[in-house]
Design an enzyme around this catalytic site. Structure first.
Site, PDB file in Angstrom:
ATOM      1  CG  ASP A 144      78.273  58.989 -39.805  1.00 31.40           C
ATOM      2  OD1 ASP A 144      78.973  60.020 -39.732  1.00 31.40           O
ATOM      3  OD2 ASP A 144      77.282  58.800 -39.084  1.00 31.40           O
ATOM      4  CG  ASP A 347      80.479  64.879 -38.802  1.00 29.94           C
ATOM      5  OD1 ASP A 347      80.419  63.720 -39.271  1.00 29.94           O
ATOM      6  OD2 ASP A 347      79.482  65.490 -38.375  1.00 29.94           O
TER       7      ASP A 347
END
Ligand SMILES: *[C@@H]1O[C@H](CO)[C@@H](O)[C@H](O)[C@H]1NC(C)=O
Ligand SMILES: *[C@@H]1O[C@H](CO)[C@@H](O)[C@H](O)[C@H]1NC(C)=O
Ligand SMILES: *[C@@H]1O[C@H](CO)[C@@H](O)[C@H](O)[C@H]1NC(C)=O
Ligand SMILES: *[C@@H]1O[C@H](CO)[C@@H](O)[C@H](O)[C@H]1NC(C)=O
Length: 463
Positions: A144, A347
């Protein structure tokens, strides 16, 4: 069991395409792809493509694909992927907005940022297997770039405290290198300013941590120090992570999360003395493929094109870049540069790319025109999904993104543009608002986060 040679051949067949030229401009702007490349393969391909030689690369695989050791049972449909992606985006947008308001209201009472929060985990799709502790225990964690604090579920933990995972729980009592971080230490105090603190725990001696995610998932436990084995011989001796004794929310099947954001708790920032805060990864083209994650930057970056990383206000988690243009089928879309002013958050925990309204509308319309030969599936949600039943191959336009500094990145065709036969772009909000580059668009590119150099690099056809 299939031989590596067989897998290689499979990869070549499914990855094969023929480029054809658009009339006139002489550039290869459309690609004919076999519709077999849209089908999910259930054999894991371990070929990692061409990772760079140094850096001790760790394999990166899809959470719902056949290579994931702790494979989740069901791959979400496109509609579900879009939904998860939107939940995460809405959360990021609301947080960005809070930051903006906070900047505007500097003289008034400080507007508080929602405490303890990370982004949503449900849209996370890529995992790596790490070795934690001594002897090292394999743990499968979500990758992440949109959050910072890494954690795994820890024993002892019963079914109320921990959700089901396939690997054995990490048990700190069985590791000779495990040390809980003392309460009141600098590292522990730092959690407070980054909103991960949860007071002192275990008779007030140990550092408590807590993370709540935008989708309702949460974890809390003891912030700890441990040896982390990334790859054989690549060991980080003082890795700070959360040993989670109480988890909740929609999580299942993965053992924890690896935070790669820009705040002090993240792996690249923790190891910046050795790796200068740089890291890169390549996400494989299909969910049966294997990519890689590596710390540090290669010494020779001549194969990369770079664009500056700009801060998103003073929110140091996110890496933001500036998009300046989009082309479809070799034709530059006419989009005023101004509408991209909000920047694009890069992202990897988000699936779909979210664009402000004008660029999204132009992209959708150009893509639909280029794909007019194929029937659309009916949709309530406004998704652009094609019915390729009966076609052996389809002609897909190339989509390229241009970033500040004049860097143009060709997305993979079809896997960087289409997800399950659907256009993997959606609208983020009004023009000038922040957008998000999702993980579909990153597939096959090596994404190099050269944070100390203030730049993001792209290397095509890297895995
Ligand atoms: C699980 O452990 C918690 C304490 O961590 C305890 O409060 C709870 O009663 C336990 N539940 C079961 C089913 O054993
Ligand atoms: C850097 O890599 C490129 C290929 O990507 C190669 O052509 C070049 O010779 C390399 N430069 C050095 C100094 O090794
Ligand atoms: C897709 O196309 C095929 C062939 O034209 C058709 O039989 C089928 O009903 C279509 N599927 C949907 C969901 O519309
Ligand atoms: C596309 O598929 C058809 C068969 O349906 C075949 O004749 C044709 O050669 C294919 N084109 C390309 C470029 O692969």
């Amino acid at each position: 069991m299939a031989s590596p040679l067989f897998l290689c051949i499979l990869l070549v067949v499914f990855g094969s395409y023929v480029s054809i030229s658009a009339a006139g401009d002489g550039k290869q702007s459309f690609v004919v792809v076999s519709t077999r490349s849209f089908q999910t393969q259930d054999v894991c391909s371990t070929s990692t493509g061409m990772p760079r030689p140094n850096g001790g690369a760790v394999p990166v695989v899809h959470r719902h694909g056949p290579c994931a050791k702790s494979q989740s049972t069901d791959k979400p449909s496109f509609a579900e992927a879009l939904h998860r992606s939107r939940v995460r985006t809405d959360y990021i947008m609301s947080r960005a907005l809070t930051m903006q308001e906070q900047e505007q209201e500097q003289d008034e009472d400080r507007v508080s940022i929602p405490a303890h929060l990370g982004t949503s985990v449900d849209s996370q799709e890529y995992v790596v297997t790490l070795g934690l502790g001594t002897p090292a225990v394999e743990q499968v964690v979500l990758l992440d770039t949109g959050s910072d604090l890494s954690w795994v579920q820890c024993a002892p933990c019963n079914s109320t405290g921990c959700y089901r995972q396939k690997d054995p729980l990490f048990d700190p009592r069985k590791s000779s290198t495990y040390v809980p971080i003392p309460c009141g230490s600098d590292v522990c105090n730092r959690l407070q300013s980054d909103h991960f603190d949860d007071g002192c725990t275990n008779d007030g001696t140990q550092c408590g941590f807590r993370v709540e995610y935008g989708d309702g998932s949460k974890t809390k436990g003891v912030y700890s120090n441990e040896a982390l084995t990334l790859a054989p011989g690549v060991v980080i001796n003082d890795f700070h992570f959360g040993c989670g004794y109480k988890q909740g929310g929609p999580n299942d099947n993965y053992d924890g999360l690896l935070g790669l954001g820009g705040a002090p708790e993240s792996l690249p920032v923790q190891t910046s003395a050795v790796y200068s805060g740089a890291f890169s990864y390549c996400l494989p083209p299909v969910s049966s493929g294997t990519g890689f994650l590596a710390l540090g930057a290669p010494t020779n970056t001549s194969a990369f094109s770079f664009t500056p990383i700009t801060p998103l206000m003073n929110y140091d988690t996110f890496y933001t870049v500036k998009l300046t243009g989009i082309s479809v089928g070799g034709k530059q879309l006419r989009i005023p540069r101004k509408v991209f002013e909000g920047g694009m958050i890069v992202d990897c925990g988000n699936i779909i790319t979210h664009l402000p309204s004008t660029p999204y509308a132009k992209l959708e319309s150009a893509f639909r025109a280029a794909m007019a030969a194929y029937p659309l599936l009916p949709s309530d949600e406004g998704d652009i999904c094609y019915n390729f039943t009966g076609y052996t191959n389809v002609t897909v336009p190339k989509v390229a993104l241009t970033f500040s500094g004049g860097v143009t990145v060709d997305l993979d065709v079809p896997n960087g543009v289409l997800l399950d036969g659907c256009l993997a772009f959606t609208e983020s909000g009004p023009d000038d608002s922040v957008g998000i580059i999702g993980n579909v668009q990153m597939r096959t590119l090596e994404m190099l986060y050269d944070v100390s150099g203030g730049r993001l690099g792209f290397r095509p056809v890297a895995c």
